[in-house]
Design an enzyme around this catalytic site. Structure first.
Site, PDB file in Angstrom:
ATOM      1  N   ASP A  49       0.861  -1.168   0.000  1.00  0.00           N
ATOM      2  CA  ASP A  49       0.000   0.000   0.000  1.00  0.00           C
ATOM      3  C   ASP A  49       0.908   1.232   0.000  1.00  0.00           C
ATOM      4  OD1 ASP A  49      -2.338   1.626   0.334  1.00  0.00           O
ATOM      5  OD2 ASP A  49      -3.254  -0.045   1.432  1.00  0.00           O
ATOM      6  N   GLU A 107      -6.159   4.099  -6.111  1.00  0.00           N
ATOM      7  CA  GLU A 107      -7.475   4.354  -5.514  1.00  0.00           C
ATOM      8  C   GLU A 107      -7.925   5.737  -5.967  1.00  0.00           C
ATOM      9  OE1 GLU A 107      -9.661   4.577  -1.126  1.00  0.00           O
ATOM     10  OE2 GLU A 107      -7.665   5.402  -1.415  1.00  0.00           O
ATOM     11  N   HIS A 136     -11.413  -2.528   3.067  1.00  0.00           N
ATOM     12  CA  HIS A 136     -11.372  -2.180   4.492  1.00  0.00           C
ATOM     13  C   HIS A 136     -12.091  -0.879   4.816  1.00  0.00           C
ATOM     14  CE1 HIS A 136      -8.414   0.282   2.603  1.00  0.00           C
ATOM     15  NE2 HIS A 136      -8.194   0.940   3.716  1.00  0.00           N
TER      16      HIS A 136
END
Ligand code: GLC
Ligand code: CA
Length: 568
Positions: A125, A269, A343
């Site tokens: 990430d 994202e 998440h």
């Protein structure tokens, strides 16, 4: 992980070229991540190896065989870097260190190697829209206005006047500008005040990020999931946050400085991405990212004012139209990522399916829809056994900074406690963050200590051990879907045509590649539903997932949450 180069070498040895035609079908795979499945691990909640109640890297290593059995190609690992954990690791204080609660750098190296031995890549990430306020860069920046690190962040001497463009609200509530008492100026943060935004206009900062990415790639990671990457081109003074004018320039520069000549996967994202602008990120010739996570299917069901805290119920014709728009927009132009949950989102089965009587069948139906579209599917940990929302009933059970902030903010604005809790029960990020349910042992076999967040009460009847042993369970269904994608270029690259677009609960689509055709038929309803007289071809054959003989034709009745895939 097999690299592109290795794959070509093997194919050359077997005298097959990547574009060779096989059984009349051109195999169009251009990259390993177009046939791989991603699996997201939220480390704190996956598996705890040392019984401190927090999941960790050795815990993940212990579950690699489970993931290999599922058939995934890479793990998207949510942050494990050094962090004060204000936002569970999305506030990084050292990009080249592992948070001791998760293990050591030696554990991380072992994870990369052990995963690779099972042909699983590790995707890190990359959280570079902001750092933690404890990062040495920010400490240096605030301690001295003349520090070279001052310009790594975004400052102004006054808070912006109300209603001016720079008067921006932070995602976790409150103003995006906070006073730094040490230097007397205001710094910009789109998330918590402990997550100061980096200034991407500064080339020295960009070079630091590139060097850090190369450092991880050289260690052997398979790529990056790029946190809120559509925000890095922001111009706060002009009121521009997402999709800023420099965004694509920064992404191209990043690609050139880090990814060129490597065989990595990148997924950005991008909450602001739409079917219209998504090709700008993922068109191969633009050399930016492999694909983006876009959220049209999520945000279209949020309230205009209270957003996720007042979710609307799912409207399948709208949702189908959204999926169809993405499929069409990126077919042959870029690449889709496919996901129901992560998440930050509620559990897929709770949001889009049925967490009661039809939990297993609806979880499987959702998987069928998602995994038979074009793109790279992502599984969020626990989705493969149909895990449900947390079911918390009091604010004390929540751990998430966003939920806790909005509880305070909305109550102050007059929202009733019960209404807020109902919204949180549907949409708090903690719904997806309860521990992985491995077995019926205490704390679901996640830990022998005290878990940092409560285990869902349903773990006795909903856990890996039980579900995996059931041939009709959710896990085996995911396994079959993953295998089917691996075996069929049609699923990976076929085009997409939505049928019965306006039907309220039948999700029916066709995929075609050359002479091959696949028909997917799903009933997303608790009611038995008949196939209408017009608009669906009659097809008989074996369901590719169960091997059962099925007949799709006008008037045929589909059981609640029935899902079939057959050749047409
Ligand atoms: C992304 C992450 C989320 C985090 C936020 C700030 O949306 O997925 O968990 O809080 O970025 O980093
Ligand atoms: Ca632990």
């Amino acid at each position: 992980m097999m690299s592109r180069r290795e794959a070509i070498t093997i194919m050359a040895a077997m005298s097959i070229s990547p574009a060779s035609s096989h059984a009349g079908i051109v195999t169009r795979d251009m990259a390993w991540w177009q046939s791989a499945i991603g699996y997201q691990i939220y480390p704190a909640s996956f598996a705890d190896s040392n019984d401190d109640g927090i999941g960790d890297i050795p815990g993940i290593i212990g579950k690699l065989d489970y993931l290999a059995e599922l058939g995934i190609g890479f793990i998207w690992l949510s942050p494990v870097y050094a962090s004060p954990m204000v936002d569970n690791g999305y506030d990084i204080s050292d990009y080249r260190a592992i948070n001791p609660i998760f293990g050591t750098m030696a554990d991380m190296d072992r994870l990369i190697a052990e995963a690779r031995a099972r042909k699983i890549g590790i995707v890190m990430d990359l959280v570079v829209n902001h750092t933690s306020d404890q990062h040495p860069w920010f400490r240096a920046a605030r301690s001295d206005r003349h520090s070279p690190y001052r310009d790594y962040y975004i400052w102004r001497d006054q808070p912006p006047a109300k209603g001016t463009p720079a008067d921006i609200e932070a995602s976790f509530g409150g103003s995006a500008w906070s006073l730094d008492p040490q230097s007397g100026e205001y710094y910009f943060h789109l998330f918590a005040p402990q997550q100061p935004d980096l200034n991407w206009a500064n080339p020295a900062l960009r070079a630091e990020v590139h060097a850090m990415m190369n450092w991880w790639l050289d260690k052997g990671v398979a790529g990056f999931r790029m946190d809120v990457i559509d925000l890095i081109g922001k111009q706060p003074e002009a009121g521009i946050v997402a999709d800023g004018p420099e965004l694509h320039h920064y992404l191209r520069e990043m690609h050139e400085a880090t990814l060129t000549g490597r065989d990595a996967v990148t997924v950005g994202e991008a909450w602001s991405a739409t079917p219209t602008n998504a090709p700008l990120y993922s068109a191969p010739e633009r050399q930016e990212v492999s694909m983006v996570f876009q959220f049209g299917h999520v945000t279209q069901f949020w309230d205009e004012k209270l957003g996720k805290w007042k979710p609307k119920s799912i409207d399948w014709p709208r949702l189908k139209a959204t999926f169809a728009a993405w499929q069409q927009a990126l077919h042959g132009k870029g690449w889709n990522s496919l996901f129901w949950g992560n998440h930050d989102l509620p559990r897929a089965v709770s949001r889009y399916g049925d967490e009661g009587e039809y939990r297993v069948t609806s979880a499987k139906a959702l998987a069928t829809i998602l995994h038979l579209m074009e793109g790279t599917p992502y599984i969020y940990q626990g989705e493969e056994i149909g895990m449900t929302n947390a079911g918390f009933t009091s604010i004390e059970q929540y751990r998430d900074v966003e939920t806790i902030n909005f509880h305070r903010i909305q109550l102050a604005q007059g929202v009733a406690e019960a209404d807020f809790l109902a919204g949180a029960r549907a949409n708090s990020r903690d719904n997806a963050r309860t521990p992985m349910q491995w077995s019926a042992a205490p704390h679901a076999g996640f830990t022998r200590g005290q878990p940092w967040i409560a285990v869902n009460e349903n773990f006795l009847r909903l856990n890996v051990e039980l579900d995996r042993a059931d041939t009709d369970g959710v896990f085996q269904h995911y396994r079959r879907l993953i295998a089917l994608r691996r075996e069929n270029a049609l699923i990976r690259h076929g085009d997409f045509r939505l049928l019965l677009a306006d039907h309220p609960c039948l999700i029916i689509f066709e995929r075609r590649l050359g002479a091959e055709c696949l028909l997917v038929v799903v009933n997303m309803s608790r009611q038995e539903t008949a196939i209408p007289t017009m608009g669906v071809p009659s097809v008989q054959g074996r369901d590719l997932l169960t091997g059962k003989q099925v007949s799709i034709k006008a008037g045929a009745k589909l059981k609640p949450y029935a899902a079939f895939a057959l050749r047409c």
